[in-house]
Design an enzyme around this catalytic site. Structure first.
Site, PDB file in Angstrom:
ATOM      1  N   VAL A  67     -36.980 -15.264  30.485  1.00 29.75           N
ATOM      2  CA  VAL A  67     -38.079 -14.461  29.958  1.00 29.75           C
ATOM      3  C   VAL A  67     -38.767 -13.620  31.027  1.00 29.75           C
ATOM      4  O   VAL A  67     -39.549 -12.718  30.699  1.00 29.75           O
ATOM      5  CB  VAL A  67     -39.123 -15.339  29.243  1.00 29.75           C
ATOM      6  CG1 VAL A  67     -38.512 -16.046  28.039  1.00 29.75           C
ATOM      7  CG2 VAL A  67     -39.780 -16.337  30.196  1.00 29.75           C
ATOM      8  N   TYR A 161     -52.056 -22.308  36.539  1.00 27.20           N
ATOM      9  CA  TYR A 161     -51.663 -22.510  35.141  1.00 27.20           C
ATOM     10  C   TYR A 161     -52.741 -21.974  34.202  1.00 27.20           C
ATOM     11  O   TYR A 161     -52.446 -21.249  33.247  1.00 27.20           O
ATOM     12  CB  TYR A 161     -51.428 -23.993  34.905  1.00 27.20           C
ATOM     13  CG  TYR A 161     -51.038 -24.359  33.490  1.00 27.20           C
ATOM     14  CD1 TYR A 161     -49.738 -24.164  33.038  1.00 27.20           C
ATOM     15  CD2 TYR A 161     -51.973 -24.898  32.611  1.00 27.20           C
ATOM     16  CE1 TYR A 161     -49.374 -24.499  31.740  1.00 27.20           C
ATOM     17  CE2 TYR A 161     -51.616 -25.244  31.316  1.00 27.20           C
ATOM     18  CZ  TYR A 161     -50.321 -25.043  30.887  1.00 27.20           C
ATOM     19  OH  TYR A 161     -49.967 -25.379  29.591  1.00 27.20           O
ATOM     20  N   LYS A 165     -52.367 -18.953  31.431  1.00 24.74           N
ATOM     21  CA  LYS A 165     -52.556 -19.189  30.001  1.00 24.74           C
ATOM     22  C   LYS A 165     -53.722 -18.377  29.440  1.00 24.74           C
ATOM     23  O   LYS A 165     -53.703 -17.987  28.270  1.00 24.74           O
ATOM     24  CB  LYS A 165     -52.746 -20.679  29.735  1.00 24.74           C
ATOM     25  CG  LYS A 165     -51.471 -21.495  29.970  1.00 24.74           C
ATOM     26  CD  LYS A 165     -50.329 -21.040  29.073  1.00 24.74           C
ATOM     27  CE  LYS A 165     -49.102 -21.931  29.193  1.00 24.74           C
ATOM     28  NZ  LYS A 165     -47.998 -21.524  28.280  1.00 24.74           N
TER      29      LYS A 165
END
Length: 255
Positions: A67, A161, A165
Site C-alpha cells: 500500500v 502511531y 492514525k
C-alpha cells in the site's frame, strides 16, 4: 440458519487481509454474498483465506499489494477489476506499529509507520475512488478506513502511531467531503485495544495482563466486535452515512 445476503452484487477489496481483523472483515463480506479480493504484500499468505471464503459459496481472489507504492496499489486494483469488475467496496485496513518513547524511536520506523498508516490509506482510497468516479454507479461506493482510538486520543508510548492514525481519520473526513456529490460513502472506524494475532504475545504477558486489568471493563475486545459496524458501513444501508468517525473501544477512552 440462513444468512442475509446484504452484500450480494458487491465487489470488495480489503488491504492488510493476511491475518487479524482484515481476514475477519473478508469473512463478514463473504457471508454477506460479496465477491472478495484480499490484499497483502505477499499474496501467497492469503491462499488459505481464499479457500475458506470460497467454501462459503462466494468468489474470492488474492492480490499482491504494497500500500505504500502507487504502482503496486494500481496493479492490485487492475487484477481485481479484470476478474470481478469495478471494486465498489473498499476497506483500507493495512497498518503497522512500533512501541516506545518518541526520544528512542528511529526515524526509519517513524517513516515506515506514516508510509503504511497514512500514505497507504491515501493511495488505497484514492485509487478506488478514481475508478468509482469513472464507473456507471459511483453512488454504490462504500469506503471504510480503519484508524484507531489512538487517532483521537494520545496513547502512551505510541507517538508515531497516534500521529499516523490521526492522519487517517482526517483523510476519511476529507475524502467524504470531496466525494459527497457523487455519493461515495466514506467512513472511518477507530477501534480500541483488541486481541489479535499480532499482539497476543504482549497481552498474555504479565505486563500486558496488568494493562488489561486497568481498563475500565478489564477486558480486551474480540475482533468480532467490529463486525456489525463494518457490515453496515459496507452495505447499501450506508447510503446516507458519510464522513462519520466511529469509535468502538468498549469504553477504554471516554472524553
Amino acid at each position: 440458519m440462513a444468512t442475509s445476503k446484504t452484500h450480494e452484487g458487491r465487489v470488495a477489496l480489503i488491504t492488510g487481509a493476511s491475518s487479524g481483523i482484515g481476514a475477519e472483515f473478508a469473512r463478514v463480506l463473504a457471508r454477506g454474498g460479496a465477491k472478495v479480493v484480499v490484499a497483502a504484500r505477499r499474496a501467497d499468505r492469503l491462499q488459505d483465506l481464499v479457500k475458506e471464503l470460497e467454501a462459503l459459496g462466494v468468489e474470492a481472489m488474492a492480490v499482491s499489494m504494497d500500500v505504500t507504492e502507487e504502482t503496486s496499489v494500481m496493479a492490485g486494483y487492475d487484477a481485481a477489476e479484470a476478474r470481478f469488475g469495478t471494486v465498489d467496496t473498499i476497506i483500507a485496513n493495512a497498518g503497522v506499529n512500533a512501541e516506545g518513547w518518541a526520544t528512542d524511536l528511529p526515524i526509519e520506523e517513524y517513516d515506515q509507520i506514516q508510509a503504511v498508516n497514512t500514505r497507504g490509506v491515501f493511495l488505497t482510497v484514492r485509487e478506488g475512488g478514481r475508478r468509482l468516479l469513472k464507473s456507471e454507479a459511483p453512488d454504490r461506493g462504500r469506503v471504510v478506513i480503519l484508524a484507531s482510538m489512538g487517532g483521537l486520543h494520545a496513547l502512551t508510548g505510541l507517538v508515531a502511531y497516534c500521529a499516523s492514525k490521526a492522519g487517517a481519520v482526517m483523510l476519511g473526513r476529507a475524502f467524504a467531503n470531496e466525494w459527497v456529490r457523487p455519493r461515495i460513502s466514506v467512513n472511518t472506524v477507530c477501534p480500541g485495544y483488541m486481541l489479535t494475532d499480532i499482539n497476543e504475545e504482549w497481552f498474555t504477558s504479565e505486563a500486558g495482563q496488568k494493562m488489561v486489568s486497568k481498563l475500565p471493563r478489564k477486558r480486551l475486545m474480540p475482533i468480532e466486535a467490529l463486525n456489525p459496524t463494518i457490515s453496515f458501513l459496507t452495505s447499501d444501508a450506508a447510503a446516507y452515512t458519510t464522513g462519520a468517525v466511529i469509535k468502538i473501544d468498549d469504553g477504554q477512552q471516554i472524553d
